[in-house]
Design a protein around this motif. Structure first.
Motif, PDB file in Angstrom:
ATOM      1  N   THR A  90       0.804  -1.223   0.000  1.00 44.34           N
ATOM      2  CA  THR A  90       0.000   0.000   0.000  1.00 44.34           C
ATOM      3  C   THR A  90       0.836   1.272   0.000  1.00 44.34           C
ATOM      4  N   ALA A  91       2.116   1.186   0.387  1.00 42.81           N
ATOM      5  CA  ALA A  91       2.983   2.369   0.418  1.00 42.81           C
ATOM      6  C   ALA A  91       4.439   1.942   0.411  1.00 42.81           C
ATOM      7  N   SER A  92       5.299   2.889   0.041  1.00 42.86           N
ATOM      8  CA  SER A  92       6.742   2.619   0.087  1.00 42.86           C
ATOM      9  C   SER A  92       7.480   3.900   0.441  1.00 42.86           C
ATOM     10  N   ASN A  93       8.658   3.722   1.041  1.00 39.30           N
ATOM     11  CA  ASN A  93       9.562   4.846   1.248  1.00 39.30           C
ATOM     12  C   ASN A  93      10.958   4.370   0.897  1.00 39.30           C
ATOM     13  N   ALA A  94      11.967   5.127   1.233  1.00 44.35           N
ATOM     14  CA  ALA A  94      13.336   4.805   0.814  1.00 44.35           C
ATOM     15  C   ALA A  94      13.819   3.456   1.339  1.00 44.35           C
ATOM     16  N   ASN A  95      13.351   3.044   2.532  1.00 42.74           N
ATOM     17  CA  ASN A  95      13.894   1.845   3.156  1.00 42.74           C
ATOM     18  C   ASN A  95      12.934   0.676   3.287  1.00 42.74           C
ATOM     19  N   THR A  96      11.646   0.920   3.359  1.00 39.58           N
ATOM     20  CA  THR A  96      10.696  -0.155   3.608  1.00 39.58           C
ATOM     21  C   THR A  96       9.415   0.014   2.800  1.00 39.58           C
ATOM     22  N   LEU A  97       8.665  -1.062   2.779  1.00 34.75           N
ATOM     23  CA  LEU A  97       7.332  -1.072   2.188  1.00 34.75           C
ATOM     24  C   LEU A  97       6.314  -1.224   3.312  1.00 34.75           C
ATOM     25  N   THR A  98       5.068  -0.908   3.025  1.00 35.35           N
ATOM     26  CA  THR A  98       3.967  -1.123   3.957  1.00 35.35           C
ATOM     27  C   THR A  98       2.859  -1.825   3.189  1.00 35.35           C
ATOM     28  N   GLY A  99       2.170  -2.760   3.862  1.00 33.37           N
ATOM     29  CA  GLY A  99       1.111  -3.469   3.165  1.00 33.37           C
ATOM     30  C   GLY A  99       0.131  -4.121   4.110  1.00 33.37           C
ATOM     31  N   GLU A 100      -0.797  -4.857   3.507  1.00 36.24           N
ATOM     32  CA  GLU A 100      -1.800  -5.576   4.286  1.00 36.24           C
ATOM     33  C   GLU A 100      -1.983  -6.958   3.679  1.00 36.24           C
ATOM     34  N   VAL A 101      -2.316  -7.912   4.528  1.00 39.01           N
ATOM     35  CA  VAL A 101      -2.502  -9.285   4.075  1.00 39.01           C
ATOM     36  C   VAL A 101      -3.658  -9.316   3.075  1.00 39.01           C
ATOM     37  N   ARG A 102      -3.438  -9.892   1.924  1.00 34.89           N
ATOM     38  CA  ARG A 102      -4.413  -9.847   0.830  1.00 34.89           C
ATOM     39  C   ARG A 102      -5.726 -10.543   1.189  1.00 34.89           C
ATOM     40  N   VAL A 103      -5.683 -11.696   1.805  1.00 37.28           N
ATOM     41  CA  VAL A 103      -6.907 -12.428   2.136  1.00 37.28           C
ATOM     42  C   VAL A 103      -7.761 -11.597   3.091  1.00 37.28           C
ATOM     43  N   LEU A 104      -7.122 -10.973   4.070  1.00 35.83           N
ATOM     44  CA  LEU A 104      -7.873 -10.147   5.019  1.00 35.83           C
ATOM     45  C   LEU A 104      -8.432  -8.911   4.339  1.00 35.83           C
ATOM     46  N   ALA A 105      -7.686  -8.339   3.398  1.00 34.32           N
ATOM     47  CA  ALA A 105      -8.146  -7.153   2.684  1.00 34.32           C
ATOM     48  C   ALA A 105      -9.370  -7.492   1.832  1.00 34.32           C
ATOM     49  N   GLU A 106      -9.357  -8.645   1.181  1.00 31.60           N
ATOM     50  CA  GLU A 106     -10.484  -9.058   0.350  1.00 31.60           C
ATOM     51  C   GLU A 106     -11.716  -9.341   1.193  1.00 31.60           C
ATOM     52  N   ALA A 107     -11.531  -9.899   2.384  1.00 33.26           N
ATOM     53  CA  ALA A 107     -12.655 -10.201   3.268  1.00 33.26           C
ATOM     54  C   ALA A 107     -13.352  -8.940   3.744  1.00 33.26           C
TER      55      ALA A 107
END
Length: 69
Positions: free
Chosen positions: A50-67
């Protein structure tokens, strides 16, 4: 930024600094902070980035997001 909006496999390998987040690694060994329940620690899951910066990414578990949709 090339991963934002994409789903990638992530090995969740530790607890994040923020409540409700786990730390993981992508197949490219990038660090990623994932909104996920603690019970998923140690597992490989599909994560929507869902987002990125110079050092890391941010996200969410796909199955939970779909639910939630």
């Amino acid at each position: 930024a090339q991963f934002v909006g994409k789903t990638i496999p992530v090995l969740l390998d530790g607890f994040g600094n923020r409540e409700g987040f786990l730390h993981g690694r992508t197949p490219h060994n990038q660090g990623i902070h994932v909104a996920a329940p603690r019970r998923l620690n140690g597992q490989t899951v599909d994560v929507l980035v869902t987002a990125s910066n110079a050092n890391t990414l941010t996200g969410e578990v796909r199955v939970l997001a779909e639910a939630a949709e």
